[in-house]
Design a protein around this motif. Sequence first.
Motif, short mmCIF file in Angstrom:
data_model
loop_
_atom_site.label_atom_id
_atom_site.label_comp_id
_atom_site.label_asym_id
_atom_site.label_seq_id
_atom_site.Cartn_x
_atom_site.Cartn_y
_atom_site.Cartn_z
N ALA A 63 24.73 1.57 2.53
CA ALA A 63 25.21 1.49 3.92
C ALA A 63 24.47 0.41 4.69
CB ALA A 63 25.03 2.85 4.60
N ARG A 64 23.15 0.34 4.51
CA ARG A 64 22.37 -0.70 5.21
C ARG A 64 22.82 -2.09 4.81
NH1 ARG A 64 17.60 1.88 3.23
NH2 ARG A 64 17.01 -0.12 2.31
N MET A 65 22.96 -2.31 3.52
CA MET A 65 23.34 -3.64 3.05
C MET A 65 24.75 -4.01 3.52
SD MET A 65 20.56 -4.49 1.58
CE MET A 65 19.72 -3.36 2.69
N THR A 66 25.63 -3.02 3.56
CA THR A 66 27.00 -3.27 4.00
C THR A 66 27.05 -3.73 5.45
OG1 THR A 66 27.92 -1.69 2.41
CG2 THR A 66 29.29 -2.24 4.32
N VAL A 67 26.34 -3.01 6.32
CA VAL A 67 26.41 -3.36 7.74
C VAL A 67 25.62 -4.64 8.03
CG1 VAL A 67 24.41 -2.00 8.55
CG2 VAL A 67 26.36 -2.37 10.06
N VAL A 68 24.54 -4.90 7.32
CA VAL A 68 23.80 -6.15 7.49
C VAL A 68 24.69 -7.34 7.14
CG1 VAL A 68 21.97 -7.55 6.44
CG2 VAL A 68 21.47 -5.24 7.23
N ALA A 69 25.37 -7.25 6.01
CA ALA A 69 26.25 -8.34 5.60
C ALA A 69 27.44 -8.50 6.54
CB ALA A 69 26.73 -8.11 4.17
N ALA A 70 28.02 -7.38 6.95
CA ALA A 70 29.18 -7.43 7.84
C ALA A 70 28.84 -8.09 9.17
CB ALA A 70 29.74 -6.03 8.06
N TRP A 78 0.85 -1.20 0.00
CA TRP A 78 0.00 0.00 0.00
C TRP A 78 0.88 1.25 0.00
CZ3 TRP A 78 -0.53 3.08 4.67
CH2 TRP A 78 0.17 2.57 5.77
N ALA A 79 0.30 2.36 -0.37
CA ALA A 79 1.08 3.58 -0.61
C ALA A 79 1.77 4.10 0.64
CB ALA A 79 0.17 4.66 -1.20
N GLY A 80 1.22 3.87 1.82
CA GLY A 80 1.79 4.45 3.03
C GLY A 80 2.83 3.62 3.74
N GLN A 81 3.15 2.42 3.23
CA GLN A 81 4.08 1.57 3.96
C GLN A 81 5.50 2.13 3.92
OE1 GLN A 81 4.00 -1.60 0.31
NE2 GLN A 81 4.28 -2.43 2.35
N VAL A 82 6.24 1.82 4.97
CA VAL A 82 7.59 2.38 5.12
C VAL A 82 8.49 2.01 3.94
CG1 VAL A 82 9.67 2.34 6.57
CG2 VAL A 82 7.41 2.42 7.64
N THR A 83 8.37 0.77 3.46
CA THR A 83 9.24 0.34 2.36
C THR A 83 8.90 1.02 1.04
OG1 THR A 83 7.78 -1.56 2.02
CG2 THR A 83 9.76 -1.90 3.37
N GLY A 84 7.75 1.70 0.98
CA GLY A 84 7.38 2.43 -0.21
C GLY A 84 7.84 3.88 -0.20
N HIS A 85 8.46 4.31 0.90
CA HIS A 85 8.91 5.70 1.02
C HIS A 85 10.16 5.90 0.17
CE1 HIS A 85 10.37 9.44 2.84
NE2 HIS A 85 9.13 9.60 3.28
N PRO A 86 10.31 7.05 -0.50
CA PRO A 86 11.49 7.28 -1.33
C PRO A 86 12.81 7.11 -0.60
CG PRO A 86 9.83 8.96 -1.75
CD PRO A 86 9.32 8.15 -0.60
N ALA A 87 12.86 7.44 0.69
CA ALA A 87 14.11 7.31 1.44
C ALA A 87 14.58 5.86 1.51
CB ALA A 87 13.93 7.86 2.86
N HIS A 88 13.63 4.92 1.40
CA HIS A 88 13.98 3.51 1.50
C HIS A 88 14.89 3.06 0.36
CE1 HIS A 88 13.46 -0.61 2.89
NE2 HIS A 88 13.21 -0.98 1.65
N THR A 89 14.76 3.72 -0.78
CA THR A 89 15.56 3.34 -1.95
C THR A 89 16.69 4.33 -2.24
OG1 THR A 89 13.94 4.44 -3.39
CG2 THR A 89 13.67 2.06 -3.01
N ASP A 90 16.94 5.26 -1.32
CA ASP A 90 18.06 6.18 -1.50
C ASP A 90 19.34 5.35 -1.66
OD1 ASP A 90 19.39 8.96 -1.16
OD2 ASP A 90 20.42 7.67 0.30
N PRO A 91 20.09 5.52 -2.77
CA PRO A 91 21.23 4.64 -3.04
C PRO A 91 22.29 4.64 -1.95
CG PRO A 91 20.64 5.88 -5.01
CD PRO A 91 19.85 6.47 -3.87
N ALA A 92 22.62 5.80 -1.41
CA ALA A 92 23.68 5.88 -0.40
C ALA A 92 23.26 5.17 0.88
CB ALA A 92 24.03 7.33 -0.12
N GLU A 93 22.02 5.44 1.32
CA GLU A 93 21.56 4.78 2.54
C GLU A 93 21.42 3.27 2.34
OE1 GLU A 93 17.49 4.13 4.63
OE2 GLU A 93 18.10 6.21 5.07
#
Length: 249
Positions: A229-236, A211-226
Amino acid sequence: MTRRITVVTAVHTPSARFLPEAYKSLCEQRLPDGWEWQWLIQEDGCGDEVGPYVPDDARVSFRQGRAGGPGVARTIALARAEGSYVKVLDADDQLQPGALGRDLAALEDRPDLGWATSRALDLLPDGSTAHFPGDPEEGPIERGTVLGHWTAHGFRAPVHPATLFVRRELLLALGGWMALPASEDTGLLLALDAVSRGWFSAETGLLYRKWAGQVTGHPAHTDPAEREARMTVVAARARALAELGWRYG
């Protein structure tokens, strides 16, 4: 003696309206004799908008706190957890019939396994559903399998973290959900995968609402830099846990 499963839900104002449907799906679950559930609803923030949607049920506990994201809300809710197991249920999702019982059976029958997941379907705005691709076969998931698939498939896990069912002691030992603005549930899943074998149920256990209001649908969720960083620390974190050699079971 009655044993409990603790169901944990983080909620914020936009998703509060879906709580009655989540509650209905929880009430429709059937557990073996001697088992019951408690539902911990934790608001990510403090306000007057969420409370009216919280069911009037002695099995339901509602608390509020300063905003920190869904991972913080779920983790602080663990202070009230009384169950041997913890089940994730996002405010906008719905359990499917039998899901809780299947999760419970998977771990009760296999004390060497630390966690379980199940098949999820996307619930689209028009009421239709869509299959979540990449499901493994039903059965045990060996340590490192989730990280390997996630790394090889563009940071997409083979099982859905929103379906997680986990032993409470193991969840606490890993510190709960990661302190990230998003992907905190994936971070926990990969940490569990690093130290413990899991289980996958091929029968659908969850409707994952889109749905439109979910957190994963927010533009910040797909910000390349963030995202990087998230994927790097999750994997590490997952690799560090694996290399330290501590194992559950």
